[in-house]
Design an enzyme around this catalytic site. Structure first.
Site, PDB file in Angstrom:
ATOM      1  CG  HIS A   7      -0.328   0.048   2.551  1.00  0.00           C
ATOM      2  ND1 HIS A   7      -0.015  -1.107   3.233  1.00  0.00           N
ATOM      3  CD2 HIS A   7       0.080   1.060   3.348  1.00  0.00           C
ATOM      4  CE1 HIS A   7       0.536  -0.799   4.395  1.00  0.00           C
ATOM      5  NE2 HIS A   7       0.621   0.518   4.490  1.00  0.00           N
ATOM      6  CG  HIS A  79       3.958   4.477   5.442  1.00  0.00           C
ATOM      7  ND1 HIS A  79       3.086   5.045   6.339  1.00  0.00           N
ATOM      8  CD2 HIS A  79       3.471   3.234   5.215  1.00  0.00           C
ATOM      9  CE1 HIS A  79       2.122   4.183   6.644  1.00  0.00           C
ATOM     10  NE2 HIS A  79       2.329   3.072   5.964  1.00  0.00           N
ATOM     11  CD  GLU A 130       3.509  -0.574   7.172  1.00  0.00           C
ATOM     12  OE1 GLU A 130       2.909   0.177   6.368  1.00  0.00           O
ATOM     13  OE2 GLU A 130       2.945  -1.109   8.143  1.00  0.00           O
TER      14      GLU A 130
HETATM   15 CO    CO Z   1       1.233   1.274   6.317  1.00  0.00          CO
END
Ligand code: CO
Length: 134
Positions: A7, A79, A130
């Site tokens: 994502h 992020h 991440e």
């Molecule tokens: Co995230």
């Protein structure tokens, strides 16, 4: 080592307004608001054919994205999340390469109930990264 883009997370001040932009203007499949008090955010998940967008709205002044929104009052990309097959092996490889893993390096359970780690933006082209166990 990194696999799929899981994502892209976008920090927003008003998640209802942001969700409506994605639903109405962009015509995306948008979830209801999911509160994640343990992470200090409200979340909306937007499912695209090849990945997801996550809208993040801070809960309280101590939210990890409160400072980001002070610097970026209109919101912005917070992020990107890449999947890895083995998060501990990934962590060890990155540390050996001199990359900074945030926190104490122990994976935490993220928004999708899978172990995640965050990597310092200064080591990755100015982008908070991440990693999520696939
Ligand atoms: Co995230």
């Amino acid at each position: 080592m990194i696999g799929r883009l899981n994502h892209v997370a976008i920090a927003v001040r008003d998640i209802a307004k942001a969700a409506e932009v994605y639903r109405s203007t962009l015509g995306a499949a948008v979830s209801a608001v999911v509160p994640q008090p343990a992470h200090g955010v409200n979340t909306v998940f937007i499912t695209l054919p090849n990945t997801k967008i996550e809208l993040l709205e801070p809960i309280g002044a101590d939210s990890p994205i409160a400072k980001f929104l002070e610097r970026n009052p209109d919101g912005g990309i917070h992020h990107v999340c890449y999947e890895v097959d083995d998060i501990l092996a990934a962590r060890d490889r990155l540390k050996a390469a001199g990359a900074r893993v945030l926190g104490d390096g122990t994976p935490k359970i993220g928004a999708h109930d899978k172990p995640v780690l965050f990597l310092h933006p200064k080591d990755f082209c100015g982008t908070l990264v991440e990693l999520e166990q696939a």
